[in-house]
Design an enzyme around this catalytic site. Structure first.
Site, PDB file in Angstrom:
ATOM      1  N   HIS A 274       0.841  -1.042  -0.191  1.00  0.00           N
ATOM      2  CA  HIS A 274       0.117   0.006   0.045  1.00  0.00           C
ATOM      3  C   HIS A 274       0.971   1.423  -0.094  1.00  0.00           C
ATOM      4  O   HIS A 274       1.904   1.236   0.233  1.00  0.00           O
ATOM      5  CB  HIS A 274      -0.592   0.013   1.086  1.00  0.00           C
ATOM      6  CG  HIS A 274      -2.208  -0.800   1.011  1.00  0.00           C
ATOM      7  ND1 HIS A 274      -2.054  -2.121   1.571  1.00  0.00           N
ATOM      8  CD2 HIS A 274      -3.442  -0.546   0.493  1.00  0.00           C
ATOM      9  CE1 HIS A 274      -3.331  -2.590   1.387  1.00  0.00           C
ATOM     10  NE2 HIS A 274      -4.137  -1.704   0.688  1.00  0.00           N
TER      11      HIS A 274
ATOM     12  N   LYS B 178      -0.827   4.789   4.669  1.00  0.00           N
ATOM     13  CA  LYS B 178      -1.573   3.557   5.370  1.00  0.00           C
ATOM     14  C   LYS B 178      -0.760   3.198   6.668  1.00  0.00           C
ATOM     15  O   LYS B 178       0.116   3.162   6.830  1.00  0.00           O
ATOM     16  CB  LYS B 178      -1.513   2.396   4.438  1.00  0.00           C
ATOM     17  CG  LYS B 178      -2.580   1.445   5.287  1.00  0.00           C
ATOM     18  CD  LYS B 178      -3.021   0.430   4.060  1.00  0.00           C
ATOM     19  CE  LYS B 178      -3.991  -0.570   4.652  1.00  0.00           C
ATOM     20  NZ  LYS B 178      -5.209  -0.018   5.304  1.00  0.00           N
TER      21      LYS B 178
HETATM   22  P1  NAD Z   1      -7.256   9.299   4.891  1.00  0.00           P
HETATM   23  O1  NAD Z   1      -6.479   9.602   6.124  1.00  0.00           O
HETATM   24  O2  NAD Z   1      -7.070  10.097   3.716  1.00  0.00           O
HETATM   25  O3  NAD Z   1      -8.803  10.201   5.419  1.00  0.00           O
HETATM   26  C1  NAD Z   1      -9.272   9.638   6.653  1.00  0.00           C
HETATM   27  C2  NAD Z   1     -10.523  10.724   6.865  1.00  0.00           C
HETATM   28  O4  NAD Z   1     -11.171  10.522   8.133  1.00  0.00           O
HETATM   29  C3  NAD Z   1     -10.381  12.182   6.790  1.00  0.00           C
HETATM   30  O5  NAD Z   1     -11.582  12.795   6.419  1.00  0.00           O
HETATM   31  C4  NAD Z   1     -10.205  12.535   8.284  1.00  0.00           C
HETATM   32  O6  NAD Z   1     -10.403  14.163   8.443  1.00  0.00           O
HETATM   33  C5  NAD Z   1     -11.330  11.710   9.106  1.00  0.00           C
HETATM   34  N1  NAD Z   1     -11.115  11.544  10.498  1.00  0.00           N
HETATM   35  C6  NAD Z   1      -9.796  11.190  11.076  1.00  0.00           C
HETATM   36  N2  NAD Z   1      -9.993  11.155  12.343  1.00  0.00           N
HETATM   37  C7  NAD Z   1     -11.124  11.323  12.571  1.00  0.00           C
HETATM   38  C8  NAD Z   1     -11.914  11.447  13.799  1.00  0.00           C
HETATM   39  N3  NAD Z   1     -11.391  11.243  14.925  1.00  0.00           N
HETATM   40  N4  NAD Z   1     -13.447  11.923  13.748  1.00  0.00           N
HETATM   41  C9  NAD Z   1     -13.825  11.967  12.351  1.00  0.00           C
HETATM   42  N5  NAD Z   1     -13.248  11.773  11.568  1.00  0.00           N
HETATM   43  C10 NAD Z   1     -11.926  11.558  11.192  1.00  0.00           C
HETATM   44  O7  NAD Z   1      -7.836   7.892   4.933  1.00  0.00           O
HETATM   45  P2  NAD Z   1      -8.079   7.145   3.504  1.00  0.00           P
HETATM   46  O8  NAD Z   1      -7.178   6.503   2.782  1.00  0.00           O
HETATM   47  O9  NAD Z   1      -9.324   7.852   2.955  1.00  0.00           O
HETATM   48  O10 NAD Z   1      -8.867   5.584   4.448  1.00  0.00           O
HETATM   49  C11 NAD Z   1      -9.670   5.740   5.402  1.00  0.00           C
HETATM   50  C12 NAD Z   1     -10.076   4.419   5.962  1.00  0.00           C
HETATM   51  O11 NAD Z   1     -10.437   3.422   5.194  1.00  0.00           O
HETATM   52  C13 NAD Z   1      -8.751   3.789   6.546  1.00  0.00           C
HETATM   53  O12 NAD Z   1      -9.089   2.903   7.557  1.00  0.00           O
HETATM   54  C14 NAD Z   1      -8.273   3.001   5.308  1.00  0.00           C
HETATM   55  O13 NAD Z   1      -7.388   1.677   5.664  1.00  0.00           O
HETATM   56  C15 NAD Z   1      -9.705   2.333   4.711  1.00  0.00           C
HETATM   57  N6  NAD Z   1      -9.912   1.858   3.486  1.00  0.00           N
HETATM   58  C16 NAD Z   1     -10.597   0.943   3.313  1.00  0.00           C
HETATM   59  C17 NAD Z   1     -10.958   0.595   2.001  1.00  0.00           C
HETATM   60  C18 NAD Z   1     -12.249  -0.685   1.775  1.00  0.00           C
HETATM   61  O14 NAD Z   1     -12.379  -1.109   0.630  1.00  0.00           O
HETATM   62  N7  NAD Z   1     -12.762  -1.199   2.906  1.00  0.00           N
HETATM   63  C19 NAD Z   1     -10.361   0.898   0.931  1.00  0.00           C
HETATM   64  C20 NAD Z   1      -9.470   2.068   1.066  1.00  0.00           C
HETATM   65  C21 NAD Z   1      -8.847   2.257   2.504  1.00  0.00           C
END
Ligand code: NAD
Length: 244
Positions: free
Chosen positions: A147, A151
């Protein structure tokens, strides 16, 4: 009762996944975005000019929430869905045991779908891996995931889900290896190694849009379901898996 268009809340809307969800949600029939939330430090949503994130105390009524945030943000949005009796879709990974148990408890009251990966390809890969593990009980199993450098959790949620599929098939538990490099969206290799031969089953995501589109389709379907725990493969199939 949910009207023709389910009202959608996106939680984590300023993140990599959240921006893709906000950009693509207009393409998903049956959903209308009514609010986007991000952490207090990150209210800007660059993919939709003029659309600002709201905070928890400013939320309008909604029918389904999609949460792609971080474990620190997960409890508050699940609490809100329970309080409103609305459907909850989450792709947030790195949850601890207490948070994973909360998903089961919540499913007694609201429709719940948590998945480490929302792509149809990974749902099919899990099935292939389970079958290979059952057919090759003496072979060594290794799961390598790669990744982008931002991440936070390792092994990835998808790698752990593939590991559970291996264990369901039977035989020895898998070993995990994690790589963090550049802007890799997400790659998973499950390798079965015997004497003098090897099988490699791999999935490579080249765009986050596959996860966003999968989550949006699941949300449109979940908003109309009764309380309970649901799986991606069930809900994507309902929407016509060939469209993924
Ligand atoms: P990122 O760091 O770019 O975004 C995180 C978001 O969460 C931001 O909007 C941030 O402001 C918000 N946030 C952080 N702490 C917070 C809190 N305490 N309260 C409210 N909002 C909060 O991350 P990303 O790359 O967009 O990934 C997000 C999540 O999704 C991760 O856990 C990642 O592993 C997961 N993910 C899952 C899939 C899937 O298919 N299930 C795919 C990609 C990523």
């Amino acid at each position: 009762m949910v009207s023709e268009e389910a009202h959608l809340l996106i939680h984590g809307a300023s993140g990599r996944m959240g921006q893709a969800l906000v950009r693509l949600c207009g393409e998903q029939p049956g959903l209308r975005l009514v609010a986007a939330m991000a952490g207090r430090q990150a209210p800007k949503i660059e993919s939709v000019p003029g659309f600002s994130a709201v905070q928890m105390d400013e939320l309008p009524a909604f029918d389904v929430a999609i949460d792609f945030s971080l474990p620190e943000g997960f409890d508050a949005i699940l609490d809100r869905c329970l309080a409103q009796g609305t459907a909850f879709v989450s792709g947030t990974t790195g949850l601890d045991a207490r948070q994973r148990a909360r998903l089961d408890e919540a499913a007694a009251r609201i429709p719940v779908l948590w998945a480490a990966n929302f792509s149809l390809g990974v749902a099919v890969l899990e099935d292939l891996v389970r079958r290979a593990a059952a057919a090759l009980p003496a072979w060594q199993r290794d799961i390598v995931e790669s990744h982008h450098v931002h991440k936070k959790d390792a092994p990835s949620g998808t790698a752990l889900a593939l590991g559970r599929a291996v264990e369901e098939g039977g035989g020895p538990a898998p070993h995990y290896a994690s790589l963090r490099a550049g802007d890799i969206v997400g790659e998973h290799l499950v390798q079965f190694t015997g004497l003098g031969e090897r099988i490699e089953l791999a999935h490579r995501a080249t765009s986050r849009d596959i996860f966003a589109r999968g989550a949006l389709r699941c949300a449109a379907a979940l908003a109309r379901k009764a309380a309970g725990r649901y799986r991606v493969i069930d809900l994507l199939d309902e929407g016509g898996a060939d469209r993924c």
